[in-house]
Design a protein around this motif. Structure first.
Motif, PDB file in Angstrom:
ATOM      1  N   ARG A 194       0.827  -1.208   0.000  1.00 53.88           N
ATOM      2  CA  ARG A 194       0.000   0.000   0.000  1.00 53.88           C
ATOM      3  C   ARG A 194       0.861   1.257   0.000  1.00 53.88           C
ATOM      4  O   ARG A 194       0.545   2.240  -0.679  1.00 53.88           O
ATOM      5  CB  ARG A 194      -0.932   0.011   1.216  1.00 53.88           C
ATOM      6  N   GLY A 228       2.638  10.414  -9.693  1.00 49.20           N
ATOM      7  CA  GLY A 228       2.085  10.356 -11.046  1.00 49.20           C
ATOM      8  C   GLY A 228       2.534   9.171 -11.867  1.00 49.20           C
ATOM      9  O   GLY A 228       2.380   9.168 -13.090  1.00 49.20           O
ATOM     10  N   ARG A 229       3.077   8.141 -11.224  1.00 50.81           N
ATOM     11  CA  ARG A 229       3.530   6.952 -11.957  1.00 50.81           C
ATOM     12  C   ARG A 229       2.400   5.914 -11.948  1.00 50.81           C
ATOM     13  O   ARG A 229       2.270   5.124 -11.017  1.00 50.81           O
ATOM     14  CB  ARG A 229       4.787   6.379 -11.304  1.00 50.81           C
ATOM     15  N   LEU A 230       1.571   5.931 -12.976  1.00 57.33           N
ATOM     16  CA  LEU A 230       0.401   5.072 -13.018  1.00 57.33           C
ATOM     17  C   LEU A 230       0.609   3.842 -13.898  1.00 57.33           C
ATOM     18  O   LEU A 230      -0.113   2.855 -13.771  1.00 57.33           O
ATOM     19  CB  LEU A 230      -0.822   5.851 -13.500  1.00 57.33           C
ATOM     20  N   ARG A 278       2.188   1.793  -3.525  1.00 58.25           N
ATOM     21  CA  ARG A 278       1.106   2.200  -4.435  1.00 58.25           C
ATOM     22  C   ARG A 278       0.733   3.665  -4.210  1.00 58.25           C
ATOM     23  O   ARG A 278       0.557   4.422  -5.166  1.00 58.25           O
ATOM     24  CB  ARG A 278      -0.126   1.309  -4.228  1.00 58.25           C
ATOM     25  N   ASP A 279       0.612   4.053  -2.946  1.00 56.62           N
ATOM     26  CA  ASP A 279       0.268   5.446  -2.642  1.00 56.62           C
ATOM     27  C   ASP A 279       1.374   6.389  -3.101  1.00 56.62           C
ATOM     28  O   ASP A 279       1.107   7.483  -3.610  1.00 56.62           O
ATOM     29  CB  ASP A 279       0.019   5.621  -1.138  1.00 56.62           C
ATOM     30  N   LYS A 307       2.174   0.374 -15.291  1.00 59.24           N
ATOM     31  CA  LYS A 307       2.580  -0.766 -14.467  1.00 59.24           C
ATOM     32  C   LYS A 307       3.176  -1.886 -15.322  1.00 59.24           C
ATOM     33  O   LYS A 307       2.501  -2.448 -16.170  1.00 59.24           O
ATOM     34  CB  LYS A 307       1.381  -1.311 -13.677  1.00 59.24           C
ATOM     35  N   ALA A 353       3.435   5.828  -5.610  1.00 62.66           N
ATOM     36  CA  ALA A 353       3.383   5.875  -7.071  1.00 62.66           C
ATOM     37  C   ALA A 353       2.300   6.833  -7.553  1.00 62.66           C
ATOM     38  O   ALA A 353       2.516   7.623  -8.481  1.00 62.66           O
ATOM     39  CB  ALA A 353       3.134   4.465  -7.627  1.00 62.66           C
ATOM     40  N   ARG A 354       1.130   6.781  -6.922  1.00 60.25           N
ATOM     41  CA  ARG A 354       0.043   7.703  -7.304  1.00 60.25           C
ATOM     42  C   ARG A 354       0.449   9.150  -7.040  1.00 60.25           C
ATOM     43  O   ARG A 354       0.176  10.039  -7.840  1.00 60.25           O
ATOM     44  CB  ARG A 354      -1.222   7.370  -6.525  1.00 60.25           C
ATOM     45  N   ALA A 355       1.093   9.372  -5.889  1.00 61.25           N
ATOM     46  CA  ALA A 355       1.490  10.738  -5.521  1.00 61.25           C
ATOM     47  C   ALA A 355       2.505  11.326  -6.486  1.00 61.25           C
ATOM     48  O   ALA A 355       2.553  12.544  -6.688  1.00 61.25           O
ATOM     49  CB  ALA A 355       2.045  10.749  -4.102  1.00 61.25           C
TER      50      ALA A 355
END
Length: 322
Positions: free
Chosen positions: A81, A91-93, A84-85, A95, A87-89
């Motif tokens: 988690r 901007g790496r979406l 993942r958080d 995979k 990566a979102r923060a």
């Protein structure tokens, strides 16, 4: 001239091990098998990293982690988690395995998760037995549910499978008991934990295997690690409801059952629960508070190596009621 810090991320899958080094952006991929793990260890010994980070993957990572620990490499296993958080923060979406390794390496450099003592090889084996017991328990519950709705054509097969799983569960319980007896350190901790009313063999084994940090961290740290500390959800003038989330779910599940039993059999937790309910707190929220209190008591007991008594020794710092 000082050497630039080296941060390595490893993405672990069933078939492959993908590595990325943050500063150079280099990427390597190896098969997730004994030969591939040996090549990973050799590569990391050459890189001499300051930190190696990988995600917990439900046990797939254990063989690799064991070898990295044996080689004395600075490895940290983190909750997926968190990555993942992160990566979102950032901007790496996208995979892929290589991109996942890069984002883990970037996470290692930016966040620098704290190195904690990891369990040795014997502890990892013990953890595997505890995990297997949990899997058998879950499968047994599912098969029993299927049996209720099954037709005659398949009922005998389901019943035979249930008998087999019950035997496997008994054997696994025996393996757990023997593992604890064979380790003086675990036996001492098990005796200490099971001296607490409401803590039985299963909960004790889950804590020994899944929470080796018990007794080594502060109250706040151990609460956050397990995920029983209520977290704020506030923004501006909005005051959201405090909830628990994250942490080690399997440890929290064992602690929940222990807290439930403790509201009946443990005088300290029982009185605490009744006071909260009498004060108007919802029963489920009161039970979560009991989990939190029980964890802090256990942490203090292990830290001071003191067994439970109904009159709690003064050298154990108990959590406050509110």
């Amino acid at each position: 001239m000082s050497k630039e810090p080296v941060f390595v991320g490893i993405d672990v899958s069933q078939s492959s091990l993908d590595l990325a080094e943050h500063s150079s952006q280099k990427h390597w991929s190896f098969a997730n098998e004994e030969a591939g793990i040996a090549r990973v260890v050799n590569l990391l010994n050459e890189l001499t990293p300051n930190l190696v980070v990988l995600e917990a993957t439900g046990g797939i990572e254990i063989p690799l982690v064991s070898e990295l620990m044996t080689a004395g490499l600075p490895v940290v296993v983190v909750n997926p988690r968190q990555v993942r958080d992160f990566a979102r923060a950032t901007g790496r979406l996208a995979k892929t395995d290589s991109l996942d390794a890069q984002i883990i390496a970037r996470f290692a450099e930016a966040v620098r998760p704290e190195l904690r003592p990891l369990p040795d090889a014997a502890a990892l084996e013990f953890s595997a037995i505890v995990t297997r017991r949990r899997q058998l328990q879950d499968m047994l519950t599912m098969e029993k549910n299927r049996l209720r709705a099954s037709r005659k054509a398949v009922r005998s097969r389901i019943e035979a499978h249930i008998v087999w799983m019950k035997t496997e569960l008994e054997n696994t319980n025996h393996d757990l008991e023997q593992s604890i007896k064979q380790s003086p350190v675990w036996k001492e901790k098990d005796d200490l934990l099971q001296s607490v009313p409401g803590i039985g063999q299963v909960t004790s084994a889950a804590l020994i295997a899944g929470l080796p940090e018990l007794g080594t961290l502060s109250r706040k740290q151990i609460s956050n690690l397990v995920g029983v500390a209520p977290l704020n959800r506030d923004s501006g003038t909005l005051r959201g409801k405090r909830t628990i989330w994250g942490g080690r779910g399997h440890v929290r599940a064992a602690l929940y059952m222990a807290a439930l039993a403790s509201t009946i059999h443990n005088p300290v937790i029982k009185n605490f629960y009744r006071r909260l309910v009498a004060a108007g707190k919802a029963k489920k929220a009161a039970l979560v508070a009991c989990m939190h209190k029980l964890l802090l008591i256990l942490n203090s007991m292990v830290k001071h190596n003191v067994h439970w008594t109904y009159v709690i020794p003064e050298n154990i710092k108990l959590p406050v009621d509110n």
